[in-house]
Design a protein around this motif. Structure first.
Motif, PDB file in Angstrom:
ATOM      1  N   LEU A  70       0.806  -1.214   0.000  1.00 13.24           N
ATOM      2  CA  LEU A  70       0.000   0.000   0.000  1.00 13.24           C
ATOM      3  C   LEU A  70       0.840   1.265   0.000  1.00 13.24           C
ATOM      4  CD1 LEU A  70      -2.724  -0.984   2.617  1.00 13.24           C
ATOM      5  CD2 LEU A  70      -2.890  -1.050   0.138  1.00 13.24           C
ATOM      6  N   ALA A  71       1.821   1.343   0.904  1.00 11.65           N
ATOM      7  CA  ALA A  71       2.597   2.564   1.031  1.00 11.65           C
ATOM      8  C   ALA A  71       3.852   2.308   1.847  1.00 11.65           C
ATOM      9  CB  ALA A  71       1.755   3.628   1.736  1.00 11.65           C
ATOM     10  N   THR A  72       4.830   3.193   1.701  1.00 14.55           N
ATOM     11  CA  THR A  72       6.012   3.173   2.551  1.00 14.55           C
ATOM     12  C   THR A  72       5.805   4.261   3.591  1.00 14.55           C
ATOM     13  OG1 THR A  72       7.363   2.416   0.728  1.00 14.55           O
ATOM     14  CG2 THR A  72       8.513   3.360   2.603  1.00 14.55           C
ATOM     15  N   ILE A  73       5.896   3.865   4.865  1.00 19.69           N
ATOM     16  CA  ILE A  73       5.552   4.771   5.957  1.00 19.69           C
ATOM     17  C   ILE A  73       6.576   4.679   7.087  1.00 19.69           C
ATOM     18  CG2 ILE A  73       3.061   4.814   5.548  1.00 19.69           C
ATOM     19  CD1 ILE A  73       4.239   2.521   8.191  1.00 19.69           C
ATOM     20  N   LYS A  74       6.408   5.540   8.075  1.00 19.44           N
ATOM     21  CA  LYS A  74       7.086   5.427   9.360  1.00 19.44           C
ATOM     22  C   LYS A  74       6.001   5.153  10.391  1.00 19.44           C
ATOM     23  CE  LYS A  74      11.228   8.253   9.022  1.00 19.44           C
ATOM     24  NZ  LYS A  74      11.923   9.395   9.650  1.00 19.44           N
ATOM     25  N   ILE A  75       6.373   4.493  11.482  1.00 20.06           N
ATOM     26  CA  ILE A  75       5.424   4.174  12.541  1.00 20.06           C
ATOM     27  C   ILE A  75       5.927   4.851  13.823  1.00 20.06           C
ATOM     28  CG2 ILE A  75       4.301   2.327  13.831  1.00 20.06           C
ATOM     29  CD1 ILE A  75       4.891   0.474  11.402  1.00 20.06           C
TER      30      ILE A  75
END
Length: 182
Positions: free
Chosen positions: A43-48
């Motif tokens: 879906l997406a590249t993210i930070k958590i």
């Protein structure tokens, strides 16, 4: 006239041969079986980001079995996660962008306090996570492990850089809150 027909026939035969040579790869591609799971979709590249500390989920290295900790924001790709949707759109896996390893629990443990690590994608439920909407602001949620039923949190509710991330019984505490950041 005969030369024109011969040239056209040769061209048609050559074109047919080229199509035949290219088509086995398409023809031999196996069709998915009805019993096989649906493919995962990135879906997406993210930070958590942890709700309490404001620090980000990060693998300590790109090695298989690397511990997962919280770290201050940086441009490190060890802090980037690719969100992968599984199980009909309700469950997620997070693959570390740099190592291509999944967020999971060490030794697939179901014990409280078991450390979060990155590991080779295995299809085991310890690498699948549900987002549970809790009272962590408009964008926050708990991240619940599908195998253990426990929530991802920071050990000792620490706000220090490098604090170990592990699984704990879900209790709604701030150190179990996470915000997805693009």
């Amino acid at each position: 006239m005969r030369a024109t027909r011969t040239a056209a026939a040769v061209s048609a035969i050559l074109a047919g041969a080229l199509l035949a040579a290219a088509s086995p790869a398409i023809a031999l591609t196996p069709a998915p079986h009805s019993g096989e799971p649906a493919p995962k979709r990135a879906l997406a590249t993210i930070k958590i980001k942890n709700y309490k500390s404001g620090k980000y989920l990060a693998a300590v290295s790109s090695a298989n079995g690397a511990k997962v900790v919280q770290k201050s924001s940086s441009d490190s790709y060890l802090q980037r996660w690719e969100t992968i949707l599984t199980e009909g759109g309700t469950t997620y896996s997070w693959e570390n962008w740099q190592s291509k390893l999944n967020l999971g629990i060490d030794r697939a443990s179901t014990s409280a306090g078991a450390a979060a690590i990155t590991a080779t994608p295995s299809g085991d439920l310890n690498q699948d996570w549900d987002r549970v909407w809790e009272d962590y602001g408009p964008d926050g949620h708990a991240i619940k492990n599908r195998k253990s039923g426990m929530c991802l949190g920071v050990s000792g509710a620490s706000t220090a850089d490098g604090a170990q991330v592990a699984q704990f019984p879900c209790d709604g505490s701030a150190n179990q809150g996470w915000i997805i950041v693009p």
